[in-house]
Design an enzyme around this catalytic site. Sequence first.
Site, PDB file in Angstrom:
ATOM      1  N   LYS A  22       0.866  -1.212   0.000  1.00  0.00           N
ATOM      2  CA  LYS A  22       0.000   0.000   0.000  1.00  0.00           C
ATOM      3  C   LYS A  22       0.886   1.240   0.000  1.00  0.00           C
ATOM      4  O   LYS A  22       0.693   2.156  -0.808  1.00  0.00           O
ATOM      5  CB  LYS A  22      -0.874  -0.006   1.243  1.00  0.00           C
ATOM      6  N   ASN A  23       1.875   1.291   0.909  1.00  0.00           N
ATOM      7  CA  ASN A  23       2.649   2.519   1.088  1.00  0.00           C
ATOM      8  C   ASN A  23       3.659   2.759  -0.022  1.00  0.00           C
ATOM      9  O   ASN A  23       4.177   3.866  -0.153  1.00  0.00           O
ATOM     10  CB  ASN A  23       3.312   2.528   2.466  1.00  0.00           C
ATOM     11  N   CYS A 118      -5.115  12.695  12.776  1.00  0.00           N
ATOM     12  CA  CYS A 118      -5.786  11.405  12.623  1.00  0.00           C
ATOM     13  C   CYS A 118      -5.623  10.686  13.960  1.00  0.00           C
ATOM     14  O   CYS A 118      -5.054  11.223  14.902  1.00  0.00           O
ATOM     15  CB  CYS A 118      -5.181  10.605  11.479  1.00  0.00           C
ATOM     16  N   ARG A 123       0.508  14.722  12.907  1.00  0.00           N
ATOM     17  CA  ARG A 123       1.073  14.450  11.579  1.00  0.00           C
ATOM     18  C   ARG A 123       1.127  15.724  10.705  1.00  0.00           C
ATOM     19  O   ARG A 123       0.510  15.813   9.670  1.00  0.00           O
ATOM     20  CB  ARG A 123       0.287  13.338  10.880  1.00  0.00           C
ATOM     21  N   ASP A 308       4.514   0.499  12.126  1.00  0.00           N
ATOM     22  CA  ASP A 308       3.281  -0.069  11.566  1.00  0.00           C
ATOM     23  C   ASP A 308       3.075  -1.525  11.969  1.00  0.00           C
ATOM     24  O   ASP A 308       2.039  -2.106  11.655  1.00  0.00           O
ATOM     25  CB  ASP A 308       3.291   0.023  10.033  1.00  0.00           C
ATOM     26  N   ARG A 400      -8.696  -0.388   4.247  1.00  0.00           N
ATOM     27  CA  ARG A 400      -7.714   0.575   3.745  1.00  0.00           C
ATOM     28  C   ARG A 400      -6.387  -0.095   3.438  1.00  0.00           C
ATOM     29  O   ARG A 400      -5.641   0.335   2.579  1.00  0.00           O
ATOM     30  CB  ARG A 400      -7.470   1.679   4.777  1.00  0.00           C
TER      31      ARG A 400
HETATM   32  C1  EPZ Z   1       4.304   6.873   6.285  1.00  0.00           C
HETATM   33  O1  EPZ Z   1       3.536   7.945   6.798  1.00  0.00           O
HETATM   34  C2  EPZ Z   1       3.349   5.698   6.193  1.00  0.00           C
HETATM   35  N1  EPZ Z   1       2.255   6.024   5.278  1.00  0.00           N
HETATM   36  C3  EPZ Z   1       2.791   5.359   7.578  1.00  0.00           C
HETATM   37  O2  EPZ Z   1       1.969   4.190   7.455  1.00  0.00           O
HETATM   38  C4  EPZ Z   1       3.958   5.043   8.513  1.00  0.00           C
HETATM   39  O3  EPZ Z   1       3.460   4.800   9.806  1.00  0.00           O
HETATM   40  C5  EPZ Z   1       4.930   6.231   8.539  1.00  0.00           C
HETATM   41  O4  EPZ Z   1       5.370   6.528   7.192  1.00  0.00           O
HETATM   42  C6  EPZ Z   1       6.158   5.952   9.382  1.00  0.00           C
HETATM   43  O5  EPZ Z   1       6.831   4.830   8.880  1.00  0.00           O
HETATM   44  C7  EPZ Z   1       2.483   5.969   3.949  1.00  0.00           C
HETATM   45  O6  EPZ Z   1       3.576   5.681   3.489  1.00  0.00           O
HETATM   46  C8  EPZ Z   1       1.318   6.290   3.066  1.00  0.00           C
HETATM   47  P1  EPZ Z   1       6.367  10.231   8.459  1.00  0.00           P
HETATM   48  P2  EPZ Z   1       4.177   9.442   6.818  1.00  0.00           P
HETATM   49  O7  EPZ Z   1       6.339  11.480   7.652  1.00  0.00           O
HETATM   50  O8  EPZ Z   1       5.001   9.658   5.608  1.00  0.00           O
HETATM   51  C9  EPZ Z   1       6.183  13.413  11.957  1.00  0.00           C
HETATM   52  C10 EPZ Z   1       0.068   2.857   7.701  1.00  0.00           C
HETATM   53  O9  EPZ Z   1      -0.433   2.334   8.695  1.00  0.00           O
HETATM   54  N2  EPZ Z   1       6.217  14.412  10.883  1.00  0.00           N
HETATM   55  O10 EPZ Z   1       7.567   9.358   8.393  1.00  0.00           O
HETATM   56  O11 EPZ Z   1       3.069  10.387   7.098  1.00  0.00           O
HETATM   57  C11 EPZ Z   1       4.841  12.705  11.994  1.00  0.00           C
HETATM   58  O12 EPZ Z   1       3.923  13.472  12.744  1.00  0.00           O
HETATM   59  C12 EPZ Z   1       0.575   4.289   7.776  1.00  0.00           C
HETATM   60  O13 EPZ Z   1       0.217   2.292   6.585  1.00  0.00           O
HETATM   61  C13 EPZ Z   1       6.377  15.760  11.215  1.00  0.00           C
HETATM   62  O14 EPZ Z   1       6.484  16.114  12.381  1.00  0.00           O
HETATM   63  O15 EPZ Z   1       5.110   9.324   8.093  1.00  0.00           O
HETATM   64  C14 EPZ Z   1       5.160  11.391  12.647  1.00  0.00           C
HETATM   65  O16 EPZ Z   1       5.162  11.572  14.055  1.00  0.00           O
HETATM   66  C15 EPZ Z   1       0.300   4.920   9.122  1.00  0.00           C
HETATM   67  N3  EPZ Z   1       6.403  16.680  10.210  1.00  0.00           N
HETATM   68  C16 EPZ Z   1       6.588  11.112  12.176  1.00  0.00           C
HETATM   69  O17 EPZ Z   1       7.112  12.363  11.698  1.00  0.00           O
HETATM   70  C17 EPZ Z   1       6.291  16.326   8.892  1.00  0.00           C
HETATM   71  O18 EPZ Z   1       6.360  17.209   8.009  1.00  0.00           O
HETATM   72  C18 EPZ Z   1       6.654  10.084  11.053  1.00  0.00           C
HETATM   73  O19 EPZ Z   1       5.990  10.610   9.962  1.00  0.00           O
HETATM   74  C19 EPZ Z   1       6.125  14.956   8.583  1.00  0.00           C
HETATM   75  C20 EPZ Z   1       6.098  14.021   9.584  1.00  0.00           C
END
Ligand code: EPZ
Length: 422
Positions: A22-23, A118, A123, A308, A400
């Site tokens: 998915k990701n 969410c 996020r 995850d 999802r």
């Molecule tokens: C990706 O989300 C995945 N989703 C998530 O999977 C996964 O949990 C996450 O990476 C971490 O591995 C997809 O790939 C579609 P991040 P993403 O940016 O890119 C903070 C699932 O269950 N952050 O690495 O949104 C954020 O709040 C989903 O399949 C900021 O602070 O994750 C979080 O605490 C859930 N500012 C942390 O970083 C930003 O600009 C990790 O976020 C961006 C992120």
Amino acid sequence: MDSIIVTGNGPLSGQIPIAGAKNACLTLMPATLLSEEPLTLTNAPRLSDIKTMTSLLQSLGAEVTSLQDGQVIAMSSHNIDNDTAHYDIVRKMRASNLVLGPMLARLGRAIVSLPGGCAIGARPMDLHVAALEAMGAEIELKDGYLHAKAPGGLKGAVHELRFASVGATENTVMAATLAKGTTVLRNAAREPEIVDLVRCLRKMGAQIEGEGTSEIVIQGVDRLHGATHPVVTDRIELGTYMIAPAIAGGEVECLGGRMELVTAFAEKLDEAGISVEETEKGLKVARRNDRVRAVNVKTEVFPGFPTDLQAQMMALMCTAEGESVLDETIFENRFMHAPELIRMGADIEVHGGQARVRGVARLKGAPVMATDLRASVSLILAGLAAEGETKVARVYHLDRGYENLVRKLRGVGAHIERVADE
Ligand code: EPZ
């Protein structure tokens, strides 16, 4: 809304096919915006998130066609006539924000709603904004939307991410493929989904080195051409189904699984007394003894233990011998599954980003509520080992990220069915 009813039914046995990630698919699809030529993805998973991304891309003017029962996605973005990703789509799926980088690169402008919070956390998108601004984008927040423009086009830059954000890495890499000059992205995320994205972009003519390491170097080019690319195996679906025989007993072979996708996770399973063996078809998983051992887990960016898979691991630890400590370091509120597992008789104490789990010999089936995608599946896994019936409500969360979950688990002997709520 539907529910899933699962009844503990003893050891599992057989094979579970693992779908495309998915990701990975959610970042490969927006890549179509970078080229006027067709981009086709194969081995695509059949999930509601993919349908959401499809309608988002179509709303921007892309042609997106699902073929072969959803396993092939044929896309073409020769005329993008809309530059806005609306709140009503983005709030449903945060990954919609992955159109920001490609649209900026292709059109020089983009209006993307902030996703909003969410279940698992705030996020924000500050890391995406900082990286794109370093490349010359002008981005301001107005009415909950990021208004981005890059007059004269994006320029290559040297930028270090404050945190190795997956999405910020993906948006920046995609934007940099068409920037003028070279971009060096430091503290880049190393997830396999990013490696898969880079491999696809390279097939489209992008000049990129360093994927899978913390430093990715992108040499901008004038245009990208079309390509056909298979979506990498879903390591989170893989890890989820590896827990099934661990918690219920028996032996399951996860077809298409590869050890390098789940190394840290497999090491933790081994420590807990679960054997993971590579076969020519995938990964064969079996519990060595009647009960797993409690182990401590700390979620980290790849190649560490994936956030995850934290909820699924917690379900397993609820039935383990001993006490385990789970530290969630990536999201600020990712223990929503704990209260539901407690309803099934689990002994869990949550303090901030840490959960202490004392294993119990047997969980008890109960009506429980799904809250987010991975929390939901942890309740299904717990139900496989629980005494009696567990009814998981609001399973649209599951749709999802898990295609044909009931069929896949029934195929290895689970007593599980999906019912429409009256
Ligand atoms: C990706 O989300 C995945 N989703 C998530 O999977 C996964 O949990 C996450 O990476 C971490 O591995 C997809 O790939 C579609 P991040 P993403 O940016 O890119 C903070 C699932 O269950 N952050 O690495 O949104 C954020 O709040 C989903 O399949 C900021 O602070 O994750 C979080 O605490 C859930 N500012 C942390 O970083 C930003 O600009 C990790 O976020 C961006 C992120």
